[in-house]
Design a protein around this motif. Structure first.
Motif, mmCIF file in Angstrom:
data_model
loop_
_atom_site.group_PDB
_atom_site.id
_atom_site.type_symbol
_atom_site.label_atom_id
_atom_site.label_comp_id
_atom_site.label_asym_id
_atom_site.label_seq_id
_atom_site.Cartn_x
_atom_site.Cartn_y
_atom_site.Cartn_z
ATOM 1 N N VAL A 162 46.013 63.920 88.022
ATOM 2 C CA VAL A 162 47.770 63.585 87.114
ATOM 3 C C VAL A 162 47.636 62.495 87.840
ATOM 4 N N GLY A 163 48.062 61.521 86.426
ATOM 5 C CA GLY A 163 48.851 60.284 86.538
ATOM 6 C C GLY A 163 50.584 60.501 85.588
ATOM 7 N N TYR A 164 51.786 59.758 87.160
ATOM 8 C CA TYR A 164 52.759 60.974 87.081
ATOM 9 C C TYR A 164 53.479 59.847 87.848
ATOM 10 N N GLY A 165 54.397 59.117 86.248
ATOM 11 C CA GLY A 165 55.885 58.201 86.973
ATOM 12 C C GLY A 165 56.834 58.088 85.838
ATOM 13 N N LEU A 166 58.003 56.995 86.163
ATOM 14 C CA LEU A 166 59.133 57.126 85.870
ATOM 15 C C LEU A 166 59.368 55.589 85.374
ATOM 16 N N ASN A 167 58.382 55.115 84.927
ATOM 17 C CA ASN A 167 58.474 53.991 84.764
ATOM 18 C C ASN A 167 58.516 53.047 85.397
ATOM 19 N N LEU A 168 58.611 52.006 86.193
ATOM 20 C CA LEU A 168 58.742 50.764 87.499
ATOM 21 C C LEU A 168 59.651 50.743 88.014
ATOM 22 N N ARG A 169 60.007 49.824 88.700
ATOM 23 C CA ARG A 169 61.006 49.481 89.671
ATOM 24 C C ARG A 169 61.260 48.524 90.321
ATOM 25 N N SER A 170 61.490 47.475 90.273
ATOM 26 C CA SER A 170 61.923 46.444 91.141
ATOM 27 C C SER A 170 61.354 46.062 92.871
ATOM 28 N N GLU A 171 60.460 45.386 92.438
ATOM 29 C CA GLU A 171 60.264 44.783 94.614
ATOM 30 C C GLU A 171 61.311 44.156 94.558
ATOM 31 N N THR A 172 62.204 44.310 95.510
ATOM 32 C CA THR A 172 63.282 43.509 95.736
ATOM 33 C C THR A 172 63.202 43.303 97.252
ATOM 34 N N ASP A 188 68.354 49.782 84.455
ATOM 35 C CA ASP A 188 67.242 50.157 85.823
ATOM 36 C C ASP A 188 67.637 50.860 86.243
ATOM 37 N N ARG A 189 68.859 51.361 86.774
ATOM 38 C CA ARG A 189 69.464 51.961 87.670
ATOM 39 C C ARG A 189 69.104 51.894 89.043
ATOM 40 N N ALA A 190 69.424 50.781 89.227
ATOM 41 C CA ALA A 190 69.172 50.038 90.258
ATOM 42 C C ALA A 190 69.675 48.792 90.972
ATOM 43 N N HIS A 191 70.019 48.506 92.103
ATOM 44 C CA HIS A 191 71.123 47.016 92.721
ATOM 45 C C HIS A 191 69.711 45.862 92.599
ATOM 46 N N LEU A 192 70.064 44.799 92.066
ATOM 47 C CA LEU A 192 69.062 43.467 91.724
ATOM 48 C C LEU A 192 69.590 42.451 91.808
ATOM 49 N N PRO A 193 68.291 41.468 92.224
ATOM 50 C CA PRO A 193 68.984 40.155 92.780
ATOM 51 C C PRO A 193 69.950 39.416 91.839
ATOM 52 N N VAL A 194 71.174 38.895 91.559
ATOM 53 C CA VAL A 194 72.024 38.069 90.850
ATOM 54 C C VAL A 194 70.773 36.804 90.473
ATOM 55 N N ARG A 195 70.561 36.866 88.891
ATOM 56 C CA ARG A 195 69.715 35.739 88.488
ATOM 57 C C ARG A 195 70.760 35.205 87.313
ATOM 58 N N GLY A 212 60.642 41.849 89.251
ATOM 59 C CA GLY A 212 61.189 41.345 90.948
ATOM 60 C C GLY A 212 63.124 40.979 90.604
ATOM 61 N N ALA A 213 63.170 40.915 89.201
ATOM 62 C CA ALA A 213 64.529 40.391 89.078
ATOM 63 C C ALA A 213 64.591 41.715 88.339
ATOM 64 N N ARG A 214 63.807 42.569 87.149
ATOM 65 C CA ARG A 214 64.794 43.233 86.482
ATOM 66 C C ARG A 214 63.574 43.458 85.653
ATOM 67 N N ILE A 215 63.431 44.680 85.291
ATOM 68 C CA ILE A 215 62.713 45.002 84.216
ATOM 69 C C ILE A 215 62.202 44.792 83.211
ATOM 70 N N ALA A 216 61.258 44.495 82.440
ATOM 71 C CA ALA A 216 60.894 43.340 81.388
ATOM 72 C C ALA A 216 59.780 43.157 80.984
ATOM 73 N N GLY A 217 58.253 42.945 81.708
ATOM 74 C CA GLY A 217 56.647 43.361 80.743
ATOM 75 C C GLY A 217 56.272 42.185 81.790
#
Length: 372
Positions: A162-172, A188-195, A212-217
């Motif tokens: 089984v491969g399972y995942g709900l999109n990605l989350r930033s490594e902050t 992103d439902r996450a607290h992210l570093p401001v830039r 790592g700052a925001r999921i965008a690919g």
């Protein structure tokens, strides 16, 4: 910053800098479901790495489940590699995919490629289910089947991977340790570093790029990395191409609009968090179940994620909350009926990833050695 350490006997040290570009990437976002720790269950990213980097599949008959563009991409890659893809269980309803029509003017090639992947999977006999709910993975000692609900009925599919995942989350974590300011990002439902648009963080000399700052690919990560490098040159009074910087910023704005559409087409199933069974493992490192976390929330009247960590040890293990932190925040928000941004974020602790004890001893010895 510490030098890369490749073995227990490797040396360690510090590198001085006056400019730092953090491009720390992302990892899979996972919400625990029954059986998610059984052997044979991989994150979508892990399943992709196994295939692309190691040339092996996670099973002979595989089901991919969750949400996000990566869900279909990895399933398609496995199908092309000759693996039997039994099903794609998409948590998002079919109606959400209508949002992709808004992406056609922005990136027609990407949208059409995704449609082609889904069509090829279907033509090869892969069952594609939209709005899959109440997932559980079953088996004695390893994966044997995945169970889900669709339209109020329960279904089971035999599989050995089984491969399972709900999109990605930033490594902050690195940005946090560098002292960068954070704010909540609803997409992103996450607290992210401001830039800012150039990649400058709230800390002078520290720049942020990529997922790592925001999921965008990947394309956005490449452009953001180049833009941050140009900002670094500009801040030091060095020659830089300002016209190129403007081109990159326009490209990033366009990609960001596309990302908004993709998030609408592959929404995070926030309704799953209140339904996690009490005996489901939440924190693998510290072996804490959902029921134990819920009892702590009730008994100690917890409303903030770092208090939940202090009381239960969720996020104190080997992964430092990388796998369980987002899920624990979702659980805490659901249990206390607060918005996800109101429960806060886990504060990062060094080391970000496990390192050999010898590395720490080496640094400590150098600090106390007059010769260094």
């Amino acid at each position: 910053m510490a030098r890369p350490i490749s073995s227990a006997t490797a040396s360690a040290g510090r590198i001085s800098y006056d400019g730092l570009v953090l491009a720390t990437g992302a990892t899979d976002r996972v919400l625990p479901i029954p059986g998610w720790t059984l052997p044979g269950v991989f994150t979508l990213g892990g399943a992709q790495i196994a295939l692309k980097a190691q040339g092996c599949a996670i099973g002979k008959r595989v089901v991919f489940a969750g949400s996000g563009p990566l869900l279909y991409l990895v399933a398609w890659q496995y199908m092309k590699a000759g693996v039997e893809v039994a099903a794609v269980l998409d948590a998002a309803p079919l109606a959400a995919k209508l949002n992709l029509l808004r992406a056609l003017p922005l990136a027609p090639g990407i949208v059409l490629r995704g449609v082609r992947m889904a069509a090829e999977l279907t033509l090869r006999g892969t069952r594609v289910v939209f709005g899959a709910d109440r997932l559980s993975i079953e088996g004695e000692g390893r994966v044997a089947r995945i169970v889900y609900r669709d339209g109020g009925r329960e279904h089971a599919i035999a599989c050995d991977g089984v491969g399972y995942g709900l999109n990605l989350r930033s490594e902050t974590q690195a940005a946090d340790l560098a002292g960068c300011a954070f704010r909540f990002d609803p997409r992103d439902r996450a607290h992210l570093p401001v830039r800012d648009a150039s990649g400058r963080s709230s800390v002078a000399g520290v720049y942020l790029a990529g997922d790592g700052a925001r999921i965008a690919g990947a394309d956005a990560a490449e452009a953001a990395g180049e833009r941050a490098a140009l900002a670094l040159l500009q801040d030091r009074g060095l020659s830089h191409d300002s016209s190129r910087a403007a081109v990159l910023e326009r490209a990033l704005v366009k990609i960001d609009r596309l990302r908004d559409v993709l998030e609408a087409a592959f929404p995070y199933p926030s309704q799953w968090a209140p339904e996690i069974a009490d005996d489901t493992l939440l924190c693998r490192c510290e072996e804490i179940t959902t029921g134990e976390a819920l009892r702590a929330i009730r008994d100690f009247t917890l409303t903030e994620i770092n208090r939940l960590k202090a009381v239960t040890r969720i996020g104190m293990g080997r992964c430092q909350g990388r796998m369980c932190g987002a899920a624990a925040a979702e659980l805490l928000a659901a249990q206390t009926r607060r918005d996800i941004d109101a429960v806060g974020r886990l504060r990062a602790q060094a080391p970000i990833k496990p390192i050999p004890l010898a590395a720490g001893l080496s640094i400590d010895a150098r600090q106390h050695d007059p010769a260094h």
